[in-house]
Design a protein around this motif. Structure first.
Motif, mmCIF file in Angstrom:
data_model
loop_
_atom_site.group_PDB
_atom_site.id
_atom_site.type_symbol
_atom_site.label_atom_id
_atom_site.label_comp_id
_atom_site.label_asym_id
_atom_site.label_seq_id
_atom_site.Cartn_x
_atom_site.Cartn_y
_atom_site.Cartn_z
ATOM 1 N N HIS A 28 0.779 -1.100 -0.181
ATOM 2 C CA HIS A 28 0.084 -0.020 -0.119
ATOM 3 C C HIS A 28 0.793 1.170 0.142
ATOM 4 O O HIS A 28 2.125 1.152 0.629
ATOM 5 C CB HIS A 28 -1.051 0.070 1.190
ATOM 6 C CG HIS A 28 -1.597 -1.007 1.680
ATOM 7 N ND1 HIS A 28 -3.087 -0.987 1.365
ATOM 8 C CD2 HIS A 28 -1.494 -2.333 1.973
ATOM 9 C CE1 HIS A 28 -3.695 -2.251 1.837
ATOM 10 N NE2 HIS A 28 -2.494 -3.020 2.387
ATOM 11 N N TYR A 29 0.292 2.418 -0.397
ATOM 12 C CA TYR A 29 0.905 3.752 -0.007
ATOM 13 C C TYR A 29 -0.161 4.173 1.187
ATOM 14 O O TYR A 29 -1.335 3.971 1.156
ATOM 15 C CB TYR A 29 0.994 4.600 -0.903
ATOM 16 C CG TYR A 29 -0.008 5.077 -1.918
ATOM 17 C CD1 TYR A 29 -1.253 5.578 -1.369
ATOM 18 C CD2 TYR A 29 0.041 5.474 -3.349
ATOM 19 C CE1 TYR A 29 -2.219 6.301 -1.931
ATOM 20 C CE2 TYR A 29 -0.763 5.877 -4.038
ATOM 21 C CZ TYR A 29 -2.039 6.329 -3.389
ATOM 22 O OH TYR A 29 -2.870 6.893 -4.084
ATOM 23 N N GLU A 93 2.475 -0.776 4.510
ATOM 24 C CA GLU A 93 2.035 0.332 4.192
ATOM 25 C C GLU A 93 3.461 1.177 3.724
ATOM 26 O O GLU A 93 4.353 1.134 4.816
ATOM 27 C CB GLU A 93 1.486 1.069 5.392
ATOM 28 C CG GLU A 93 -0.037 0.557 5.621
ATOM 29 C CD GLU A 93 -1.007 1.372 4.469
ATOM 30 O OE1 GLU A 93 -0.650 2.277 3.713
ATOM 31 O OE2 GLU A 93 -2.252 0.968 4.596
ATOM 32 N N HIS A 135 -2.648 -2.996 -3.355
ATOM 33 C CA HIS A 135 -4.032 -2.899 -2.978
ATOM 34 C C HIS A 135 -4.766 -2.796 -4.010
ATOM 35 O O HIS A 135 -6.141 -3.298 -3.899
ATOM 36 C CB HIS A 135 -3.973 -1.564 -1.882
ATOM 37 C CG HIS A 135 -5.249 -1.749 -1.073
ATOM 38 N ND1 HIS A 135 -5.563 -0.423 -0.004
ATOM 39 C CD2 HIS A 135 -6.414 -2.477 -0.971
ATOM 40 C CE1 HIS A 135 -6.689 -0.755 0.455
ATOM 41 N NE2 HIS A 135 -7.130 -2.082 0.054
ATOM 42 N N ASP A 145 -3.822 2.440 -4.779
ATOM 43 C CA ASP A 145 -2.384 2.270 -4.329
ATOM 44 C C ASP A 145 -1.624 0.927 -4.397
ATOM 45 O O ASP A 145 -2.435 0.000 -4.411
ATOM 46 C CB ASP A 145 -2.212 2.692 -2.718
ATOM 47 C CG ASP A 145 -3.330 1.700 -1.892
ATOM 48 O OD1 ASP A 145 -4.592 1.502 -2.289
ATOM 49 O OD2 ASP A 145 -2.658 1.314 -0.986
HETATM 50 ZN ZN LIG Z 1 -4.152 0.686 0.662
#
Ligand SMILES: [Zn+2]
Length: 244
Positions: A28-29, A93, A135, A145
């Motif tokens: 993810h970002y 993340e 994601h 993302d």
């Molecule tokens: Zn995400």
């Protein structure tokens, strides 16, 4: 060199379902203005979101949830026809402002840390390169993302993920997949594709566009937003062979 991991526990997790092997990593970002703000939110009980790890721009790695537990990072999601990827995945993340705040490039020390962490996870769990996803791949209708700037090819060079399409293709579009073959191939790769519907004039509308965009961000960013273009179709054929 042993990985340096900073413990920063989040209350936002629960138990994984029994007999559910961990066979996927979702990247993810954070999509927030700062890493500190993202870390705070992922550990705030009322937010009901988390991830196993967060990687700062300078490469610092924070662990919020033990891998044995289920972190709440992917939300409504599916891959390969199986819903709820949180149960089977490790969520990472990566601090980045995201599309909403100007979408900056990912930084070198940060990607070095992503590679170090994925190398460690792969050594411990044997996760296949084809099961390291974004994601947006597992939630194409809702998410974008980590996005088209994420350097998947750097991961691919270390054998950690499938990279992006670099092959040649027939720009005239001859001998290409049909619309239906392309959609079926996206499903075969693992994407959830909404059903198309017939427009009044008999043409096919909607449905697939979110999945095509997600596919392009992940496997063919040079074709982002071009629909089922010849390059996209060639990339779909290529990815279907790679994603096994
Ligand atoms: Zn995400």
């Amino acid at each position: 060199m042993a990985l340096q991991i900073i413990s920063h526990p989040s209350p936002n997790y629960d138990a994984r379902p029994e007999a559910q092997p961990i066979d996927m990593v979702v990247l993810h970002y954070t999509g927030m203005k700062s890493g500190a703000a993202a870390l705070a939110r992922l550990c705030e009980e009322t937010a009901k979101v988390s991830a196993h790890y967060l990687i700062e721009e300078d490469g610092k790695i924070y662990q919020m949830v033990d891998e044995e537990n289920r972190a709440w990072h992917a939300g409504l999601s599916s891959w390969g026809g199986k819903h709820g990827v949180n149960s089977r995945s490790i969520g990472i993340e990566i601090v980045n402002t995201g599309h909403e705040w100007g979408y900056t490039d990912f930084l070198e020390p940060q990607i070095d840390a992503v590679i170090a962490l994925l190398t460690d996870i792969k050594a411990r769990r044997g996760i296949k390169p084809s099961m390291v996803l974004g994601h947006s791949d597992v939630a194409p209708e809702r998410k974008e993302d980590p996005g088209e700037k994420f350097p998947w090819d750097r991961l691919a060079r270390q054998g950690l993920a499938v990279g992006t399409f670099q092959g040649g293709y027939d720009a005239a579009g001859d001998n290409m997949l049909s619309y239906f073959e392309a959609i079926q191939s996206l499903k075969d790769i693992g994407y959830h594709v909404l059903d198309a519907s017939q427009a009044g004039d008999g043409s096919i509308i909607g449905g697939h566009s979110a999945s095509v965009l997600a596919f392009q961000r992940r496997f063919c960013p040079a074709a982002l937003g071009q629909g089922l273009s010849p390059m996209t179709k060639a990339a779909i054929e290529w990815a279907k062979r790679k994603m096994v």
